[in-house]
Design a protein around this motif. Structure first.
Motif, PDB file in Angstrom:
ATOM      1  N   ASP A   1       5.340  10.964   4.898  1.00  0.00           N
ATOM      2  CA  ASP A   1       4.454  11.613   5.873  1.00  0.00           C
ATOM      3  C   ASP A   1       3.810  10.575   6.791  1.00  0.00           C
ATOM      4  N   LYS A   2       3.407   9.454   6.221  1.00  0.00           N
ATOM      5  CA  LYS A   2       2.736   8.422   7.022  1.00  0.00           C
ATOM      6  C   LYS A   2       3.678   7.816   8.043  1.00  0.00           C
ATOM      7  N   GLN A   3       4.914   7.493   7.627  1.00  0.00           N
ATOM      8  CA  GLN A   3       5.840   6.885   8.576  1.00  0.00           C
ATOM      9  C   GLN A   3       6.274   7.884   9.646  1.00  0.00           C
TER      10      GLN A   3
ATOM     11  N   ASP B   1       0.805  -1.222   0.000  1.00  0.00           N
ATOM     12  CA  ASP B   1       0.000   0.000   0.000  1.00  0.00           C
ATOM     13  C   ASP B   1       0.841   1.277   0.000  1.00  0.00           C
ATOM     14  N   ASP B   2       1.999   1.252   0.638  1.00  0.00           N
ATOM     15  CA  ASP B   2       2.725   2.494   0.885  1.00  0.00           C
ATOM     16  C   ASP B   2       4.057   2.624   0.152  1.00  0.00           C
ATOM     17  N   ILE B   3       4.636   1.509  -0.312  1.00  0.00           N
ATOM     18  CA  ILE B   3       5.944   1.564  -0.966  1.00  0.00           C
ATOM     19  C   ILE B   3       5.864   1.181  -2.437  1.00  0.00           C
TER      20      ILE B   3
ATOM     21  N   ARG C   1       9.328   6.693  -8.658  1.00  0.00           N
ATOM     22  CA  ARG C   1       8.649   6.900  -9.949  1.00  0.00           C
ATOM     23  C   ARG C   1       7.341   7.659  -9.770  1.00  0.00           C
ATOM     24  N   ASP C   2       7.019   7.986  -8.523  1.00  0.00           N
ATOM     25  CA  ASP C   2       5.824   8.774  -8.236  1.00  0.00           C
ATOM     26  C   ASP C   2       6.120   9.586  -6.974  1.00  0.00           C
ATOM     27  N   GLN C   3       6.482  10.849  -7.158  1.00  0.00           N
ATOM     28  CA  GLN C   3       6.907  11.658  -6.021  1.00  0.00           C
ATOM     29  C   GLN C   3       5.764  11.921  -5.041  1.00  0.00           C
ATOM     30  N   ARG C   4       4.551  12.037  -5.540  1.00  0.00           N
ATOM     31  CA  ARG C   4       3.427  12.263  -4.636  1.00  0.00           C
ATOM     32  C   ARG C   4       3.223  11.062  -3.713  1.00  0.00           C
ATOM     33  N   ALA C   5       3.292   9.851  -4.272  1.00  0.00           N
ATOM     34  CA  ALA C   5       3.143   8.648  -3.448  1.00  0.00           C
ATOM     35  C   ALA C   5       4.317   8.502  -2.490  1.00  0.00           C
ATOM     36  N   ALA C   6       5.519   8.875  -2.933  1.00  0.00           N
ATOM     37  CA  ALA C   6       6.692   8.803  -2.070  1.00  0.00           C
ATOM     38  C   ALA C   6       6.560   9.761  -0.894  1.00  0.00           C
ATOM     39  N   GLN C   7       6.073  10.976  -1.158  1.00  0.00           N
ATOM     40  CA  GLN C   7       5.889  11.940  -0.079  1.00  0.00           C
ATOM     41  C   GLN C   7       4.815  11.465   0.903  1.00  0.00           C
ATOM     42  N   ALA C   8       3.761  10.829   0.381  1.00  0.00           N
ATOM     43  CA  ALA C   8       2.714  10.288   1.256  1.00  0.00           C
ATOM     44  C   ALA C   8       3.288   9.210   2.167  1.00  0.00           C
TER      45      ALA C   8
END
Length: 331
Positions: A181-183, A112-114, A171-178
């Protein structure tokens, strides 16, 4: 082959000729499609294996240890047989150990997160290690006539200037930032407190208490970066291209001596190895009066670096190792 006569009339069209032309057209289309497939496969292969040069472009030339791997092993050719033979090793993303570590340490899951952002390369880099102190500590711990005073022979080694970085391409900076933030939110819920600073437009978070390699983190230069201190991330952001590991002549000499079809690479700087061997001589662990041992000292001083690689081939795994010397410095 005989060249056609440019002044002769073309042959009269026949049914057989039209059939041959049709076959040629079909054959040409087939060959063209095959060339496109081969070209696309070659491009994908190059993107997968050659992009490993991106991370060394961000690291300082004095990097002592560099270890890189392609994290998306499921995308590799010839991987199916290895996944069947070693499911826990080659399906690490879905093992209980991976899930437990990610959940307990970061409060995230891989799927889900990585997985939504992880790119084709990941690496660990280390620099600033006190090689002389490490050599003396190891020498003392292995000396039967001088047992160590503590159970931890590295207890007195000053690692305050050591830098350890975990760098993963995105490959997806928005998902990486999420994910970051979550961790961070999870770790704050566990009692950690973070400060933040900005360098080159990048926000770096640093734990006030955590001294692990995950103490500081940021999304910098299209990479998710974890480090044991914020200073090493700042250096990565500000790193000038002319003084990077990728421009280091020793690093280039080692990698050029290794095969290109690698999924994993380890590089150890020759200077670090030479200093380590020298510290063993200075501590008395190695006897310089022995001609054979003295040759080891000479060889270490001429060493430019050591490299190891792993590749997936049709019949299994292939490991390669190389040691590169400056032959002008050999005895």
């Amino acid at each position: 082959m005989t060249a056609p006569d440019p002044f002769s009339l073309p042959p009269a069209p026949t049914v057989t000729r039209r059939s041959s032309n049709t076959l040629l057209i079909i054959g040409g289309i087939t060959v063209g499609m095959l060339l496109i497939v081969i070209g696309a496969s070659a491009l994908a292969f190059n993107l997968l294996f050659q992009r490993a040069s991106a991370i060394p472009e961000l690291l300082p030339a004095e990097t002592q240890l560099y270890a890189a791997i392609t994290p998306n092993l499921s995308d590799l050719p010839n991987i199916n047989r290895l996944q069947q033979a070693f499911p826990e090793t080659f399906d690490y993303q879905n093992t209980d150990e991976t899930a437990d570590f990610l959940q307990e340490r970061f409060g995230v899951t891989f799927a889900d997160d990585i997985a939504p952002w992880i790119g084709p390369e990941a690496a660990v880099a280390v620099y600033g290690l006190p090689i002389d102190q490490l050599g003396r500590a190891i020498s003392e711990s292995t000396n039967p006539f001088n047992p160590p005073a503590t159970l931890d022979p590295l207890e007195d080694v000053d690692l305050s200037n050591a830098n350890v970085l975990l760098i993963v391409a995105t490959r997806d900076q928005r998902a990486a930032q999420a994910f970051l933030d979550k961790q961070r939110t999870f770790r704050e819920g566990q009692g950690e407190r973070f400060t933040n600073s900005t360098t080159g437009g990048v926000t770096i978070y640093a734990s006030e208490s955590d001294e692990t390699p995950f103490a500081a983190f940021a999304l910098a230069r299209n990479m998710v970066v974890f480090a044991n201190n914020a200073a090493s991330i700042m250096k990565l952001i500000e790193q000038r291209s002319e003084s990077t590991l990728a421009r280091n002549a020793q690093f280039q000499a080692v990698l050029q001596s290794l095969p290109n079809d690698r999924i994993g690479t380890i590089y150890i700087a020759g200077e670090a190895l030479a200093r380590f061997v020298e510290s063993l001589f200075e501590s008395g662990s190695l006897d310089e009066s022995n001609p054979t041992i003295a040759d080891i000292r000479s060889a270490a001083q001429a060493m430019r670096g050591v490299g190891f690689t792993m590749a997936v081939i049709e019949s299994g795994l292939r490991f390669d190792a190389v040691t590169v010397f400056d032959q002008t410095r050999l005895s």
